[in-house]
Scaffold this active site. Structure first.
Site, PDB file in Angstrom:
ATOM      1  CG  PHE B 135      -2.016   0.782   1.238  1.00 14.30           C
ATOM      2  CD1 PHE B 135      -3.188   0.773   0.402  1.00 14.30           C
ATOM      3  CD2 PHE B 135      -1.982   2.145   1.717  1.00 14.30           C
ATOM      4  CE1 PHE B 135      -4.096   1.680   0.084  1.00 14.30           C
ATOM      5  CE2 PHE B 135      -3.020   3.162   1.393  1.00 14.30           C
ATOM      6  CZ  PHE B 135      -3.947   2.750   0.687  1.00 14.30           C
ATOM      7  CG  ASP B 212      -0.651  -2.356   5.974  1.00 11.74           C
ATOM      8  OD1 ASP B 212      -1.804  -2.895   6.714  1.00 11.74           O
ATOM      9  OD2 ASP B 212      -0.401  -1.532   5.445  1.00 11.74           O
ATOM     10  CE1 TYR B 237      -9.185   3.354   6.226  1.00 14.17           C
ATOM     11  CE2 TYR B 237      -8.508   4.509   8.189  1.00 14.17           C
ATOM     12  CZ  TYR B 237      -8.326   4.162   6.831  1.00 14.17           C
ATOM     13  OH  TYR B 237      -7.183   4.371   6.067  1.00 14.17           O
ATOM     14  CE  LYS B 238      -7.964  -0.140   4.388  1.00 15.71           C
ATOM     15  NZ  LYS B 238      -8.665   0.497   3.109  1.00 15.71           N
ATOM     16  NE  ARG B 386      -9.991  -2.270  -3.456  1.00 16.62           N
ATOM     17  CZ  ARG B 386      -9.454  -1.412  -2.426  1.00 16.62           C
ATOM     18  NH1 ARG B 386      -8.278  -2.027  -1.968  1.00 16.62           N
ATOM     19  NH2 ARG B 386      -9.564  -0.661  -1.788  1.00 16.62           N
TER      20      ARG B 386
END
Lengths: 411, 411
Positions: B135, B212, B237-238, B386
């Site tokens: 990322f 991560d 927050y995912k 996605r």
């Protein structure tokens, strides 16, 4: 910087009359009420009281924005909020034109970023000036950066009246100094530094300033652009009232934007972050000071705090801060000095922030007894009671009643 | 890691039957409803949907805790929340014993801190291994640290199936490598790395890992202690669903605690922070990884996310994630492949996280049309759609309907 309100009160009726005359009195109704049993809140300098609007908007944000817009929220405005609300806070109370202020991260992280950015602009210099009364987090960050980069600290000599002065600075300011990093209002004494003069002196020596505004923002007039400040940081949970752990702000003067270089590179500080490309390339302007994703509900709470300050107007807010602290000093002289308390803040309101400190050896016990009696002050080791009066939610009668309780407890 | 649910659906009725058989189906009711016009949310891998409990508890926090307790809240429990909720998240989904996890700051800041702490434990080594598909924020942090400390990056050779493997690592792992920093689930492909094997290989070479977990936490089983991971970070927050910009987590294995050294020194990472003493002295244990003041409402939102995962149980959550993504893959094969879409995620569910990517040159336009039609997916440059299915709020019929819309749009 002087009060437009008469601040003398020799009876509770006088204090009540000051409230009647207070042009900002109606703002008190904007705040959620104090809990039953709490009669006075004198710790607005640590954690401000919540505006009812924050509760309402926070709930609406979760139900309408987050649940309703979901991922679309980011492209419908959330992404720009750190700069937009930064601009709003800057206009309301920082004296800064748009495009120089962000809301993100904590004061600690923002201080680290601005300090490193300032040092990067003075690569041939080796010293950072701070003072022993600087808020601990800033001292610690400086100590870490000095260790990392092989620099050294130039400690300001013992403070005058609990704060930092141009004269004290003159003793350590020379061509080795890269950055002068000080607090605008000293967290312990409430001393309000002459930021304009200190910034000018720093610049004459070829160095840059990083001001910590945590204890002044929302209580003191700040003119970052006019003072030609280089960098500034501060929290939003004290006089701005955005809540426990709300994101902090960060100011970087536009004249430095083409050479901003802070090391906490993150995707939101990169140009075109959603291209997901290889290699860090800083975003233009203040955006390059961003790192990761800031709390959107937190940024929106800062917006409410900035709005109420803007509506009241900073000159009026400052005038009330002066009037309230004048009343605290008067009552401390009349009621607390005879009981052995000493004033630990400047007497001159032009050199005082939004809180007044009084000292006595048993301050810790005094604070505990005050809390027990429904008056919430703040204790600072070893011997200080801090009385912080937030200009918008606080009243003169509240101060009167709180000091009356303190007189009884102090006997 | 295999599904306990039958994931095959050849009709919408089959998909509905899968929902009837889903032991986690009742959790859907815990979430605030989708907005009118939105029929499917397939971007839980970017921003999870809000639990109704978060709205309720957030409002109660502001009205009762913040307004009611004011500054007292800090000594009545807020101060301990970053570790407490860290422990709760660790128990719910990280496979980590208490005392090793914090909730604070952003992923970017936490990655910086853990990377620096890991490097400090390998001072004689000069290389950091990352991959091009890492990322961006992590790549940028590594690039900055490498510049600052005079180190170098060892790029992992081209990924297999969109992710990182032990074989690829073997090509760059040698005695120069200090730290291997990779994503457990690749943000683009959804490839789920064999974190246990990669960590073991890294340790055999004398290096340390920083994982991560942003795209795996809440969708994949994680066993940080059993895998002997050194450091890990991730956002909340995912799939944890704590809201836009909610504070991230940070894990540091207990065996490193007596030598933790991260440079973002702040007052909350210091031993006895309220003594306000001179000189930084790290707090014991995981607390030394703290810097400034974290968002308390944010940490409490993470608590709600952790609680619902704990209640559902991670094995069941993972089973549903597998079943949902299996259905996405099946329908992509049946409906999208004929329209020119290619699967850009692993076919093997054991090597796949909580989202499935499909690629076509006009992915950007496809995504825009999907949003227009009430199906919210995620676009990643240059050509990827996605489809992220959050196990607790998502249903099989939602996936079916979304893919049916996508088939129509893709024609």
């Amino acid at each position: 910087m002087t009060s437009t309100l008469p601040a003398t009160a020799t009876s509770r009726e006088d204090a009540a009359a000051l409230d009647v005359a207070d042009p900002l009195a109606h703002f008190r109704d904007r705040y959620l009420p104090l809990a039953p049993g709490v009669t006075a809140y004198l710790d607005g300098n640590s954690l401000g009281r919540p505006l009812a609007a924050i509760a309402e908007r926070s709930d609406a944000f979760i139900r309408e924005q987050w649940a309703g817009r979901l991922i679309r929220g980011w492209s419908e405005g959330w992404m720009e909020l750190p700069e937009q609300v930064g601009d709003e806070l800057a206009a309301a109370t920082l004296g800064a034109a748009a495009g120089q202020t962000l809301i993100a991260d904590s004061t600690t992280i923002n201080f680290y970023k601005t300090l490193r950015a300032a040092l990067a602009l003075r690569p041939d210099r080796t010293r950072i000036v701070i003072d022993r009364d600087h808020f601990p987090t800033n001292r610690f960050v400086v100590e870490s950066v000095v260790r990392d980069l092989g620099l050294e600290i130039a400690w300001l000599p013992g403070s005058v009246d609990g704060g930092v002065t141009v004269d004290a600075l003159a003793e350590v300011l020379d061509e080795r100094v890269a950055v002068v990093a000080l607090s605008h209002v000293a967290y312990r004494s409430g001393h309000l530094a002459d930021a304009a003069a200190i910034t000018a002196a720093t610049h004459r020596a070829g160095a840059l300033v990083v001001w910590d505004l945590c204890h002044s923002v929302g209580a003191c007039e700040i003119e970052l652009d006019a003072w030609e400040v280089d960098f500034a940081v501060g929290c939003t949970y004290k006089f701005v009232g955005a809540g426990p752990g709300a994101p902090a702000f960060l100011y970087a003067a536009a004249r430095h934007h083409d050479r901003l270089d802070q090391p906490l590179w993150g995707w939101l500080g990169r140009a075109d972050p959603f291209e997901m490309e290889q290699g860090y390339r800083p975003a233009p302007g203040i955006r390059s000071m961003m790192s990761g994703t800031p709390s959107i509900p937190g940024v929106l709470a800062v917006r409410e705090g900035a709005r109420v300050i803007a509506e009241a107007g900073m000159p009026a807010v400052r005038a009330k801060a002066v009037a309230l602290t004048e009343l605290v000093v008067e009552l401390a002289d009349s009621w607390l000095a005879p009981e052995g308390f000493t004033l630990a803040s400047p007497r001159d309101p032009a050199r005082r922030g939004g809180h007044v400190s009084v000292a006595r050896a048993d301050a810790r016990q005094v604070c505990a007894a005050l809390v027990e009696a429904g008056v919430l002050p703040d204790f600072r080791t070893p011997d200080v009671v801090r009385l912080g009066v937030s200009p918008l939610p606080a009243s003169f009668v509240e101060v009167w009643d709180a000091l009356a309780v303190m007189r009884e407890i102090g006997r």
